[in-house]
Motif scaffolding. Structure first.
Motif, PDB file in Angstrom:
ATOM      1  N   ASN A 373      43.169  34.726  52.161  1.00  0.00           N
ATOM      2  CA  ASN A 373      42.916  36.166  52.147  1.00  0.00           C
ATOM      3  C   ASN A 373      43.658  36.833  50.992  1.00  0.00           C
ATOM      4  N   ALA A 374      44.918  36.400  50.757  1.00  0.00           N
ATOM      5  CA  ALA A 374      45.694  36.977  49.656  1.00  0.00           C
ATOM      6  C   ALA A 374      45.059  36.659  48.306  1.00  0.00           C
ATOM      7  N   LEU A 375      44.581  35.434  48.130  1.00  0.00           N
ATOM      8  CA  LEU A 375      43.920  35.060  46.876  1.00  0.00           C
ATOM      9  C   LEU A 375      42.658  35.888  46.661  1.00  0.00           C
ATOM     10  N   ARG A 376      41.993  36.249  47.741  1.00  0.00           N
ATOM     11  CA  ARG A 376      40.730  36.986  47.634  1.00  0.00           C
ATOM     12  C   ARG A 376      40.943  38.392  47.102  1.00  0.00           C
ATOM     13  N   TYR A 377      42.121  39.011  47.435  1.00  0.00           N
ATOM     14  CA  TYR A 377      42.325  40.409  47.084  1.00  0.00           C
ATOM     15  C   TYR A 377      43.478  40.646  46.117  1.00  0.00           C
ATOM     16  N   THR A 378      44.053  39.578  45.546  1.00  0.00           N
ATOM     17  CA  THR A 378      45.107  39.731  44.533  1.00  0.00           C
ATOM     18  C   THR A 378      44.469  39.787  43.154  1.00  0.00           C
ATOM     19  N   PRO A 379      44.780  40.798  42.386  1.00  0.00           N
ATOM     20  CA  PRO A 379      44.177  40.892  41.033  1.00  0.00           C
ATOM     21  C   PRO A 379      44.676  39.759  40.134  1.00  0.00           C
ATOM     22  N   ARG A 380      43.884  39.434  39.142  1.00  0.00           N
ATOM     23  CA  ARG A 380      44.247  38.382  38.196  1.00  0.00           C
ATOM     24  C   ARG A 380      45.563  38.739  37.520  1.00  0.00           C
ATOM     25  N   GLY A 381      46.421  37.734  37.408  1.00  0.00           N
ATOM     26  CA  GLY A 381      47.737  37.940  36.838  1.00  0.00           C
ATOM     27  C   GLY A 381      48.779  38.350  37.867  1.00  0.00           C
ATOM     28  N   GLY A 382      48.370  38.497  39.129  1.00  0.00           N
ATOM     29  CA  GLY A 382      49.294  38.908  40.169  1.00  0.00           C
ATOM     30  C   GLY A 382      50.054  37.732  40.778  1.00  0.00           C
ATOM     31  N   ASP A 383      50.938  38.035  41.702  1.00  0.00           N
ATOM     32  CA  ASP A 383      51.778  37.023  42.343  1.00  0.00           C
ATOM     33  C   ASP A 383      51.572  37.053  43.860  1.00  0.00           C
ATOM     34  N   THR A 398      56.476  35.067  55.833  1.00  0.00           N
ATOM     35  CA  THR A 398      55.785  36.205  55.224  1.00  0.00           C
ATOM     36  C   THR A 398      54.922  35.724  54.062  1.00  0.00           C
ATOM     37  N   VAL A 399      53.683  36.180  54.044  1.00  0.00           N
ATOM     38  CA  VAL A 399      52.769  35.947  52.920  1.00  0.00           C
ATOM     39  C   VAL A 399      52.489  37.313  52.316  1.00  0.00           C
ATOM     40  N   SER A 400      52.980  37.551  51.098  1.00  0.00           N
ATOM     41  CA  SER A 400      52.830  38.853  50.452  1.00  0.00           C
ATOM     42  C   SER A 400      52.070  38.707  49.148  1.00  0.00           C
ATOM     43  N   ASN A 401      51.275  39.703  48.849  1.00  0.00           N
ATOM     44  CA  ASN A 401      50.496  39.680  47.605  1.00  0.00           C
ATOM     45  C   ASN A 401      50.395  41.076  47.037  1.00  0.00           C
ATOM     46  N   GLN A 402      50.227  41.155  45.749  1.00  0.00           N
ATOM     47  CA  GLN A 402      50.022  42.425  45.080  1.00  0.00           C
ATOM     48  C   GLN A 402      48.551  42.823  45.211  1.00  0.00           C
ATOM     49  N   GLY A 403      48.315  44.121  45.079  1.00  0.00           N
ATOM     50  CA  GLY A 403      46.947  44.592  45.175  1.00  0.00           C
ATOM     51  C   GLY A 403      46.892  45.970  45.768  1.00  0.00           C
ATOM     52  N   LYS A 404      45.676  46.420  46.021  1.00  0.00           N
ATOM     53  CA  LYS A 404      45.455  47.746  46.559  1.00  0.00           C
ATOM     54  C   LYS A 404      46.042  47.834  47.968  1.00  0.00           C
ATOM     55  N   PRO A 405      46.863  48.836  48.263  1.00  0.00           N
ATOM     56  CA  PRO A 405      47.469  48.935  49.608  1.00  0.00           C
ATOM     57  C   PRO A 405      46.419  49.247  50.680  1.00  0.00           C
ATOM     58  N   ILE A 406      46.762  48.879  51.898  1.00  0.00           N
ATOM     59  CA  ILE A 406      45.891  49.105  53.050  1.00  0.00           C
ATOM     60  C   ILE A 406      46.387  50.341  53.782  1.00  0.00           C
ATOM     61  N   ASP A 407      45.448  51.155  54.214  1.00  0.00           N
ATOM     62  CA  ASP A 407      45.795  52.349  55.002  1.00  0.00           C
ATOM     63  C   ASP A 407      46.582  51.928  56.243  1.00  0.00           C
ATOM     64  N   PRO A 408      47.754  52.540  56.504  1.00  0.00           N
ATOM     65  CA  PRO A 408      48.561  52.147  57.673  1.00  0.00           C
ATOM     66  C   PRO A 408      47.800  52.212  58.995  1.00  0.00           C
ATOM     67  N   SER A 409      46.835  53.119  59.115  1.00  0.00           N
ATOM     68  CA  SER A 409      46.081  53.232  60.367  1.00  0.00           C
ATOM     69  C   SER A 409      45.148  52.050  60.593  1.00  0.00           C
ATOM     70  N   LEU A 410      44.945  51.226  59.549  1.00  0.00           N
ATOM     71  CA  LEU A 410      44.025  50.096  59.666  1.00  0.00           C
ATOM     72  C   LEU A 410      44.750  48.761  59.753  1.00  0.00           C
TER      73      LEU A 410
END
Length: 471
Positions: A373-383, A398-410
């Protein structure tokens, strides 16, 4: 098959209890009355015997005794149940009064009695009880008295107890009648009271009967429900809420499953129809088969995920828990995804460590789903960082990735089956391999381990945190 009526059962129980109480109380009162009657009669016999002895001891000779018969028998006059005899040392009857109505003629009454000596005190303990040949119950005593000339005479005082027996028999019969009537009255009143007390249960049953598949949101409403049934009504309403929520989730799950299955099937059908519209080259047919194979693999993954979730919800699903080295397992998973990460232009990092207790295959599947899931939504060049942190009583992975944040309500809804934050991502090439079940499988795996799974997201990164028990 209907069971026994609770109303009738409770009414019978109350009636039986009432009858038992009547029986105990009646028996106590009956035997108390019996003792009281006997005590009173015994006291009369003792007093008569004492007076008769005193009168006899005031006489000089047997001749004087015969001449004062009326004086002696006056002690038992007025009561037809009392009898008196005075005998000389040869057991010849000197004085006799009313003995025919008490004992049988010729019965050697003194032999049946406890005889008190002239010097012995006359008390209730000296009284004996026996039955005559005719079955007449008699109580009495025999006591000696010494005349002034030294002659010994024996006094016999007896009482016919037939009237007392008849009195007690009538009293006992009345107790039987009162007990039976009381039991019937208790049954009737108990039946009415229990039936009225169970009225809220009948109302609950009628209200529950109105609940159907189309009306699972209906609550059981009962006016003035007793406090003892309030918990039952609350539990039933809570159960209906859970059923309603589960049915809604099942309906949504079915609709999402049908929609997600329709997409690859539509792709298969559309591409095949386009290919068959006119003759194609071998290369075009080969590309079509490759595309169809990808869609088939997507359908296969979806079916496999659905089957896993169905099996995991079964109570007999087996997990094999053992101690795992978190750092080693995370490094192994990162190595497996290294090629995919390089192709996506994403860097993988493994940090921390600790030992946790989990099923190895399920642990790898959960982390693999999060990493995919993280690979699917991490932009190229991200970690993407896989981190294990150990605390005194648990291990957090913990599995953390860079990318667009998710709305806390979701953040909680993303663990629902087939849920996607943005429906437009269904056609996103990066989401082509997604079945919408990966995070739901992660949550199910954590439930099987007794752990938790939750997500955090902000402008810096999105983090999926799994909590396991320590080894």
């Amino acid at each position: 098959m209907a069971g026994r009526s609770l109303t009738a059962t409770l009414a019978l129980a109350f009636a039986g209890t009432t009858l038992a109480v009547f029986a105990v109380v009646g028996s106590v009162v009956y035997f108390a009355l019996d003792r009281q009657v006997k005590k009173q009669d015994d006291l009369d016999i003792v007093l008569i015997a004492r007076h008769t002895r005193r009168l006899a001891e005031e006489l000089d000779t047997l001749a004087d005794l015969r001449s004062h018969v009326d004086r002696l028998t006056s002690q038992v006059l007025g009561n037809g149940a009392l009898a008196m005899e005075v005998r000389d040392p040869a057991q010849n009857v000197l004085v006799q009064h009313n003995t025919e109505s008490v004992v049988d003629p010729g019965t050697p009454a003194p032999a049946l009695l406890r005889r008190l000596g002239a010097s012995q005190r006359i008390t209730e303990d000296a009284i004996s009880e026996w039955h005559t040949a005719r079955g007449v119950p008699v109580r009495g005593l025999a006591a000696d008295a010494v005349l002034r000339d030294g002659t010994m005479v024996t006094m016999i005082i007896e009482r016919n107890m037939t009237d007392r027996w008849l009195l007690l028999d009538r009293y006992r019969e009345r107790l039987y009648v009162v007990g039976i009537c009381g039991m019937l009255l208790a049954f009737l009143m108990s039946w009415m009271l229990v039936r009225e007390s169970l009225r809220p249960l009948r109302e609950i049953a009628r209200s529950a009967a109105t609940v159907t598949v189309d009306r699972l949101s209906t609550h059981i409403e009962v006016d003035n429900v007793p406090s003892e049934l309030a918990a039952l009504v609350a539990s039933l309403n809570a159960m209906l809420d859970r059923l309603h929520g589960g049915f809604q989730r099942l309906s949504q799950y079915t609709a999402d499953l049908a929609h997600d299955m329709r997409t690859p099937l539509g792709n298969l059908r559309g591409s095949t129809e386009v290919a068959l519209a006119r003759p194609r080259s071998n290369e075009e047919y080969q590309a079509l088969l490759e595309s169809n194979l990808e869609e088939c693999e997507r359908i296969s993954r979806m079916i496999e995920s659905v089957l896993f979730l169905a099996r995991a919800e079964h109570p007999q699903f087996v997990t094999t828990l053992r101690d795992l080295d978190a750092a080693h397992e995370l490094a192994r998973i990162a190595e497996y995804f290294e090629g995919v990460a390089e192709e996506a232009g994403v860097r993988l990092h493994v940090t921390g460590g600790g030992r946790l207790r989990a099923d190895a295959e399920l642990f790898r599947r959960a982390i693999g789903n999060l990493l995919a899931n993280a690979l699917r939504y991490t932009p190229r060049g991200g970690d993407i960082t896989l981190e294990a942190a150990e605390t005194p009583d648990k291990v957090r992975v913990t599995v953390s990735n860079q990318g667009k944040p998710i709305d806390p309500s979701l953040l909680e809804r993303i663990f629902d089956r087939f849920y996607r934050i943005d429906p437009s991502r269904r056609s996103d090439p990066k989401s082509a391999g997604s079945t919408g079940l990966g995070l739901a499988i992660v949550r199910t795996i954590m439930d099987l381990h007794g752990g938790t799974a939750h997500a955090e997201s902000d402008a810096t990164s999105t983090r999926f945190i799994l909590t396991f028990a320590r080894a």
